[in-house]
Design an enzyme around this catalytic site. Structure first.
Site, PDB file in Angstrom:
ATOM      1  N   GLU A 168      43.801  37.106  41.804  1.00 55.16           N
ATOM      2  CA  GLU A 168      42.933  35.958  41.543  1.00 55.16           C
ATOM      3  C   GLU A 168      41.544  36.116  42.162  1.00 55.16           C
ATOM      4  O   GLU A 168      40.863  35.123  42.411  1.00 55.16           O
ATOM      5  CB  GLU A 168      43.564  34.670  42.095  1.00 55.16           C
ATOM      6  N   GLU A 244      51.346  35.963  36.138  1.00 53.76           N
ATOM      7  CA  GLU A 244      51.782  34.884  37.028  1.00 53.76           C
ATOM      8  C   GLU A 244      51.842  33.626  36.190  1.00 53.76           C
ATOM      9  O   GLU A 244      50.921  33.308  35.438  1.00 53.76           O
ATOM     10  CB  GLU A 244      50.849  34.699  38.223  1.00 53.76           C
TER      11      GLU A 244
HETATM   12  C1  147 Z   1      48.060  31.043  42.289  1.00 58.15           C
HETATM   13  C2  147 Z   1      48.353  32.108  43.329  1.00 58.15           C
HETATM   14  O1  147 Z   1      48.170  33.380  42.792  1.00 58.15           O
HETATM   15  C3  147 Z   1      49.724  31.980  43.960  1.00 58.15           C
HETATM   16  O2  147 Z   1      49.767  32.778  45.120  1.00 58.15           O
HETATM   17  C4  147 Z   1      50.030  30.550  44.295  1.00 58.15           C
HETATM   18  O3  147 Z   1      49.151  30.075  45.281  1.00 58.15           O
HETATM   19  C5  147 Z   1      49.892  29.723  43.057  1.00 58.15           C
HETATM   20  C6  147 Z   1      50.268  28.272  43.280  1.00 58.15           C
HETATM   21  O4  147 Z   1      50.224  27.584  42.071  1.00 58.15           O
HETATM   22  O5  147 Z   1      48.560  29.766  42.605  1.00 58.15           O
HETATM   23  O6  147 Z   1      46.674  30.955  42.232  1.00 58.15           O
HETATM   24  C7  147 Z   1      46.035  30.194  41.313  1.00 58.15           C
HETATM   25  C8  147 Z   1      45.217  29.206  41.778  1.00 58.15           C
HETATM   26  C9  147 Z   1      44.477  28.455  40.869  1.00 58.15           C
HETATM   27  C10 147 Z   1      44.569  28.708  39.525  1.00 58.15           C
HETATM   28  C11 147 Z   1      45.398  29.723  39.070  1.00 58.15           C
HETATM   29  C12 147 Z   1      46.141  30.457  39.985  1.00 58.15           C
HETATM   30  N1  147 Z   1      43.815  27.953  38.615  1.00 58.15           N
HETATM   31  O7  147 Z   1      43.119  27.019  39.039  1.00 58.15           O
HETATM   32  O8  147 Z   1      43.859  28.220  37.410  1.00 58.15           O
END
Ligand code: 147
Length: 664
Positions: A168, A244
């Protein structure tokens, strides 16, 4: 009206024809980490621990996962805690830190065909030489990741099938090219690179940069929207994964969302793999995203765990397919259902086996945590499916049925087995709202259970608790502790005894934590209020005159000790009682104003005992080596939280003889 609906339905026949194969299926997976989501699992009571692993990994039993993605520990907070790196500094490789090595071995033991995928959320500070940029010295970072891949092979015989870049966060064309070269030179040409574990912007980046695209094997998107424009991604000619996905609760809604996307991602956008965040909820209530997991196991003391419906949504696909099977093209086995929902078909290229999956989730239950969905309608329908001669269908097919919207049933149907007859090359099947159905030639499906009952839930962390850290293996984290800032590992001291030592020497290239409070590991319950925490500690010999180095013990602390009651004492004997963790030495964050402070004699770098007690009258008592430092200091009465130990800087403080008890 009735008649008309009948005509409509009778007219629709879904045709399945295996002469029209399409993409190769890459598997359904779970993600351990990102971060520290499995921390309580390794110390789980047996036989529960093995049973949990069986529900996740054993083929034809539970989730029967085809892919395991793990965090490459980077010494910094990555959601539910910090996972230890294999290289805290540039010189030392330790292949025994953390628990992902263990988890990968347990997964492989159960399913030798499971694929492994590693990804870093954070990096130790040395890879960027303190710059905070992991791509500034591409060779260093490539060396760091390659050490992890080669360590998996040399130490554990594990082949790492897939490697990502930086979760990310940024990716970088020249870095990815250097990484490809470094892996090849080390003999890991077979490890495929996934970029960039983030948003779809990567597809345009790759289209514009051939050398970058050539270094990349797979496009990994996070929480992709089925309704976004995939044209750029699809032009790349590379597999596209939801690398993910979900972040949704372990309940029926989570199963509905997950069950839907593991089907729709292929049907709508040709994504060939989905990986659920997260694999197993083995992280404390009171840390981020509690219970957003395939199954939940947060009581290592009792052995209690939950086999959640998400397991069975996964099983609907994983128990009846294999990586390498082919999807059938849209219109020949995959597509949208006439009255809403999706269906997909996989065929085994080396036999006549095939599997169909149907899913129909209503708009109200279809959303995962992200992204938002447009509005849509679904209706119950009965489908007629025509199996072309190319399928060589047997006279009877196996059916597995769940309904993830049957809230009124005492026993909602979840992964129930039946059969359906093929007559005239056709079968028909009712697909209700909430339904997930698998129709297959595979006869090995099983809703696994164990004869021994799951131990009853006992949510309270057992008190009084103590750990002298002498029985934990070297390099491992302390039992039931969950590191949040810094990495705390068991290592031998020069007297031959073990201690719990903070191992991170420099601010890591963090994921969310940029370094405002000092290293900390926590234990217990977010709900704790009146406790006494005691620990022996030793500050390291001061190498750079750091008189301000302090040891800390906390009660009522939250995940990042932003709040809590924390007693710190430094080398000179100056102590402070704080409403949070201490400011990290050298950080620009304002130092918290002490609730109380004082001085005792200097403590140097020998062993001492520090204790803090917060009782029902909301007054704190603190002592050093049994001698009172503070007593009856009023603290805020609303706060609750974990017990914690830590420090105010990146030095190797050691701990022994930790205990926590109810305040009298
Ligand atoms: C993801 C992370 O990769 C994970 O480690 C975990 O924290 C997860 C929890 O939902 O979230 O990170 C993201 C955070 C924000 C977004 C997408 C993935 N987003 O806003 O689209």
């Amino acid at each position: 009206l009735c008649l008309c609906q009948l005509c409509l339905q009778a007219a629709v026949e879904l045709v399945v024809d295996r002469t029209h194969t399409s993409s190769t299926f890459d598997g359904v997976g779970g993600l351990s980490g990102g971060g520290a989501t499995s921390v309580l699992l390794p110390d789980y009571a047996e036989p529960s621990r093995s049973q949990i692993l069986d529900y996740l990994f054993t083929p034809n039993f539970g989730a029967s996962l085809q892919l395991l993605k793990v965090e490459i520990g980077g010494d910094s907070q990555s959601t539910d805690g910090t996972e230890s790196s294999h290289m805290h500094d540039s010189e030392t490789v330790d292949l025994h830190t953390g628990y992902e090595w263990w988890l990968m071995q347990e997964a492989k033991k159960r399913n030798p065909d499971i694929k492994l995928y590693g990804l870093a959320w954070a990096f130790p500070g040395w890879v960027g030489e303190g710059s905070g940029d992991p791509f500034k010295f591409p060779e260093r970072t490539a060396h760091y990741l390659t050490e992890w891949v080669s360590g998996a092979k040399s130490e554990y015989g594990l082949d790492i099938d897939y490697l990502g870049i930086w979760n990310e966060r940024a990716s970088d064309s020249s870095f990815v090219q250097v990484l490809r070269k470094t892996l090849n030179q080390a003999g890991y040409a077979g490890t495929k690179l996934v970029v960039k574990d983030g948003d779809m912007g990567i597809c345009n980046d790759l289209l514009k940069d051939k050398a970058y695209a050539d270094a990349v094997d797979i496009v990994g998107l996070h929480y992709p929207s089925d309704f976004a424009d995939f044209s750029a991604c699809n032009q790349l000619g590379k597999p596209i994964w939801a690398s993910e996905e979900s972040s949704s609760y372990d309940d029926m809604n989570g199963a509905a969302c997950w069950g839907r996307v593991i089907n729709s991602h292929w049907v709508i956008n040709r994504m060939t793999s989905s990986i659920m965040w997260n694999l197993v909820g083995a992280y404390y209530h009171g840390t981020n995203w509690y219970a957003s997991s395939m199954m939940t196991s947060v009581q290592p003391w009792s052995g209690h765990y939950e086999v959640n419906p998400v397991i069975w949504a996964t099983a609907h696909v994983t128990q009846f397919t294999k990586i390498g099977w082919k999807y059938l093209a849209n219109g020949s086995g995959s597509g949208e259902l006439p009255h809403g929902g999706y269906y997909a078909t996989w065929v085994d290229p080396s036999s006549q086996n095939f599997t169909m999956n149907f899913v129909k989730i209503s708009r109200d239950h279809a959303s995962c945590t992200r992204p938002p969905l447009p509005s849509f309608e679904v209706e119950e329908e009965t489908l007629t499916v025509l199996l072309a001669p190319s399928l060589h269908a047997p006279p009877e097919l196996q059916v597995w049925y769940s309904n993830f919207e049957s809230y009124d049933d005492a026993e909602p149907p979840v992964f129930q087995h039946s059969t359906v007859q093929v007559r005239d090359s056709r079968f028909s099947i009712k697909v209700p709202i909430g339904g997930m159905l698998t129709v297959t030639t595979i006869k090995t499906g099983r809703k696994g259970t164990f004869l021994s009952r799951i131990p009853p839930s006992s949510p309270s962390f057992p008190l009084d608790y103590m750990d002298d850290f002498q029985t934990t293996e070297d390099s491992r984290n302390a039992r039931w502790f969950a590191d949040q800032i810094g990495s705390f590992e068991i290592h031998r001291a020069e007297d031959g005894k073990r201690s719990l030592r903070q191992m991170v020497p420099l601010l890591p290239i963090g994921w969310t934590d940029k370094g405002s409070r000092g290293p900390m590991t926590l234990i217990g319950m977010r709900e704790w209020q009146d406790i006494k925490v005691q620990v022996s500690f030793r500050l390291p010999v001061a190498t750079h005159g750091a008189a301000a180095d302090a040891a800390c013990v906390g009660a009522r602390v939250d995940q990042m000790w932003k709040n809590g009651v924390v007693l710190c004492i430094n080398r000179d004997g100056h102590w402070e009682l704080l409403n949070s963790g201490p400011a990290l030495q050298g950080s620009s964050a304002p130092a918290p104003v002490p609730i109380a402070s004082g001085s005792t004699r200097a403590i140097g770098s020998t062993w001492h005992v520090l204790s803090l007690e917060v009782g029902p009258s909301n007054e704190a008592q603190g002592a050093l080596d049994g001698r009172q430092l503070l007593s009856n200091v009023p603290v805020r009465d609303m706060d609750t939280g974990f017990a914690a130990i830590g420090a105010n800087g990146w030095f190797p403080i050691e701990f022994r003889n930790f205990s926590v008890s109810k305040a009298p």
